[in-house]
Design a protein around this motif. Structure first.
Motif, PDB file in Angstrom:
ATOM      1  N   GLN B 304      -8.478  -0.064 -17.959  1.00  0.00           N
ATOM      2  CA  GLN B 304      -7.701   1.134 -18.233  1.00  0.00           C
ATOM      3  C   GLN B 304      -6.552   0.827 -19.198  1.00  0.00           C
ATOM      4  OE1 GLN B 304      -5.246   3.095 -14.970  1.00  0.00           O
ATOM      5  NE2 GLN B 304      -7.220   4.069 -14.752  1.00  0.00           N
ATOM      6  N   LYS B 307      -7.821   0.419 -22.778  1.00  0.00           N
ATOM      7  CA  LYS B 307      -8.126   1.690 -23.449  1.00  0.00           C
ATOM      8  C   LYS B 307      -6.853   2.439 -23.818  1.00  0.00           C
ATOM      9  CE  LYS B 307     -11.009   5.824 -23.220  1.00  0.00           C
ATOM     10  NZ  LYS B 307     -12.230   6.425 -22.624  1.00  0.00           N
ATOM     11  N   PHE B 308      -5.919   2.463 -22.893  1.00  0.00           N
ATOM     12  CA  PHE B 308      -4.675   3.195 -23.152  1.00  0.00           C
ATOM     13  C   PHE B 308      -3.908   2.560 -24.322  1.00  0.00           C
ATOM     14  CE2 PHE B 308      -0.370   4.771 -22.289  1.00  0.00           C
ATOM     15  CZ  PHE B 308      -0.639   6.117 -22.129  1.00  0.00           C
ATOM     16  N   LEU B 311      -5.647   3.436 -27.585  1.00  0.00           N
ATOM     17  CA  LEU B 311      -5.463   4.828 -27.990  1.00  0.00           C
ATOM     18  C   LEU B 311      -4.030   5.110 -28.428  1.00  0.00           C
ATOM     19  CD1 LEU B 311      -7.516   6.630 -25.199  1.00  0.00           C
ATOM     20  CD2 LEU B 311      -8.162   6.395 -27.608  1.00  0.00           C
ATOM     21  N   PHE B 370     -13.472   0.956 -24.551  1.00  0.00           N
ATOM     22  CA  PHE B 370     -13.373   2.411 -24.464  1.00  0.00           C
ATOM     23  C   PHE B 370     -14.254   3.050 -23.388  1.00  0.00           C
ATOM     24  CE2 PHE B 370     -11.960   1.650 -28.901  1.00  0.00           C
ATOM     25  CZ  PHE B 370     -10.712   2.236 -28.806  1.00  0.00           C
ATOM     26  N   ALA B 371     -15.350   2.392 -23.002  1.00  0.00           N
ATOM     27  CA  ALA B 371     -16.258   3.027 -22.037  1.00  0.00           C
ATOM     28  C   ALA B 371     -16.128   2.439 -20.634  1.00  0.00           C
ATOM     29  CB  ALA B 371     -17.701   2.909 -22.518  1.00  0.00           C
TER      30      ALA B 371
END
Lengths: 389, 389
Positions: B304, B307-308, B311, B370-371
């Motif tokens: 997590q 990804k954060f 982004l 990302f997934a």
């Protein structure tokens, strides 16, 4: 009858009660919440986990799922070039495979229904009902000269809506790709049909700065402003993105009763910007959440989307959970989104793994939004049927 | 010997190779990568999943795990008030319980080692080795007048480092709470001891605007600037946050070889701001990732966090994966972080669930960042021992 016991029930009812008690399901609906009686055939032990309404993904394109991690996400424009090229060589077989993959991921991560925007929605509808998903499917309409669809998009959409409007688990509707490929006439016709068939209109709106600049050049108005002047904003409209809504446009969205779908992860991934969700909520817009497709996210996990939206916008957990449940249900006019007597039984149970501990009545909603992930979903029940256990 | 077969191996070696092949583990180390021979006692079938280095969480406080979802996250200052109140009533028993919970969550979500900053690190060390985790533990030093610790923090830290420095799975080090509770003398003494015992110095640095403003009032310099002038920035330093590093300070961090830990989720949750990670990477700072504690995150899942961070900063997946593996290993001076002959066998295997499909050699790194989520971790191996399967 199914009885769920030993759970902490986050009801999402009008008082947003979190209670210790049983949930009784009779057929496809919720019969009783909090009661102690045991008149059920099947007992599901929630084992101290959270029992909550299934999440509702308000903007996605499940027919693109196999594009996960495959395209250039540096901008929406570059992304659209590549996905349109993909669409032009697309087949029903591929769409079916993508839809199946999406259904598996959604069921496994606690999403029980979703609003889709794509073509070949008939194929998607069939695949989804086979998997037991509740589907809200908008057939994308756009001007003939831009489409990769066979035939005329608006006729395809109407024939889809006609054919599927009486199905139990599928609710068909009209979609619009966006103001950059839909003329005023196309939007007008689509709105008329949506009114006639009593469906929502689901569209991309004000997603990128480029969309806004292009529209201003063509019409001397910003997209949302232009939609308002043409009376295209309404309670019927579900507008995805609205990243570039300015304060005046937020006012227009609010007054018209338009539902907005925040797709925070996709918007960040495509460098589109970040919607002003705090102001939208302040102005009482019906804000909901979407993942967008795996091509720009790359996950259909709504727990991740809740956390990201909360963090990006500094939102309280309760507002975010409302967006993913009751607000979405309101937009869809459907009897889902909360655990209350009479509502359809779309329910998920989260496990009690280390990542969820401690969970109490006080921090349950916070833990749903900030601690849980799709992997914590233990059980998924849709329309009274246990789909994952 | 353990043989992992049928996986896509994301090696994180110097060439960042992604290969189809076996991984052979001999004792606590990796013996062979990509080979076809089968001389193993135990065979693990990766079933088309991804085989990758275990993730390294470079900033957390595992002794606070039971505070998940419990405190007010509206600002770091409000947060520190509440957590300090908690610390003053804290017991070894509570710390032990929190550490155990954190170990379970980390193992289950694919984190194989972590750098902690807290007191009672001896209790944490014992609990972690019992669980099979690889731990890097920094005992927090701060001025006597601010501490909730019994005794003098710097003496506690030294005695901890002395006692644990020859343990196999525990690497002790010195921590600093932050410039707002550490005098120049305290930092000087701590640095001297860290040099003497050859450990890192792990500290909070430039986390909030308030910290910067407070320091400017007191010293007429910004925290990182002041650290630089006092020669406190070095290859030994692991600086968590650095949210408020200005361009000049980013230059200082880069030239000194300081490692920075980006804690994007915690920073967003506490409204601290967002670190300029893109510029830090551009200036070749050794950027790593941390979750911070569950009190401000509220998850220890490094997927997590990857990804954060990606982004929030528009980072390519490969940079983010490097931050969570090889960059962290470099800072810790440890033989972990990649799947290469001779490295310690800290390896995780991701499953092939719907959320991870399709995965190919081309999109494997993108899918990791990302997934994937912690829930996709199927197997966790630490120091050659299968901890989760």
């Amino acid at each position: 009858m199914i009885m769920i016991k030993n759970g902490l029930v986050v009801t999402q009812d009008k008082r947003r009660r979190v209670i210790e008690g049983n949930v009784l399901i009779d057929g496809d609906a919720i019969d009783e919440v909090g009661g102690a009686t045991d008149k059920s055939d099947i007992v599901i032990d929630a084992k101290n986990g959270i029992v909550m309404p299934g999440l509702i993904n308000m903007h996605t394109h499940v027919g693109m799922t196999e594009l996960r991690g495959m395209v250039d996400c540096s901008s929406l424009e570059r992304f659209l070039e590549q996905t349109t090229a993909f669409d032009s060589k697309n087949t029903e077989g591929k769409i079916r495979r993508s839809a199946r993959l999406a259904a598996e991921e959604m069921i496994s991560t606690g999403t029980t229904s979703f609003l889709d925007l794509y073509y070949s929605e008939d194929v998607i509808a069939d695949e989804m009902s086979r998997k037991g998903m509740r589907s809200f499917l908008s057939w994308a309409v756009l001007d003939k000269e831009y489409t990769t669809q066979k035939g005329e998009p608006i006729r395809n959409a109407e024939s889809f809506v006609k054919r599927y409007r009486n199905k139990k688990m599928t609710t068909p509707s009209f979609g619009l790709q966006g103001v950059y490929v839909c003329s005023k006439e196309t939007i007008e016709q689509t709105n008329r049909l949506a009114k006639q068939y009593e469906t929502v209109v689901h569209m991309h709106l004000s997603e990128t700065r480029k969309e806004v600049e292009g529209h201003k050049k063509k019409y001397s108005q910003r997209p949302i402003e232009w939609m308002g002047r043409n009376r295209f904003l309404s309670r019927r409209l579900v507008a995805a993105h609205c990243v570039w809504a300015n304060p005046k446009e937020i006012g227009l969205l609010a007054r018209s009763g338009t539902t907005v779908v925040n797709n925070s992860i996709s918007n960040a991934r495509l460098n589109s910007g970040s919607a002003n969700v705090r102001d939208m909520i302040k102005k009482r817009i019906n804000v909901t959440l979407g993942t967008d497709s795996t091509a720009s996210n790359d996950s259909l996990d709504m727990f991740q989307t809740m956390k990201f939206s909360a963090l990006m916008n500094g939102l309280p957990a309760q507002h975010v959970l409302d967006a993913a449940t009751v607000n979405a249900a309101r937009a869809l006019g459907s009897e889902i989104g909360s655990i209350e007597r009479g509502k359809k039984a779309d329910i998920i149970i989260l496990n009690d793994d280390a990542a969820m501990r401690p969970t109490t009545r006080d921090n349950a909603v916070s833990n749903i939004v900030f601690a849980a992930q799709g992997g914590n979903v233990d059980t998924t029940i849709i329309n009274g049927r246990v789909i994952k256990r």
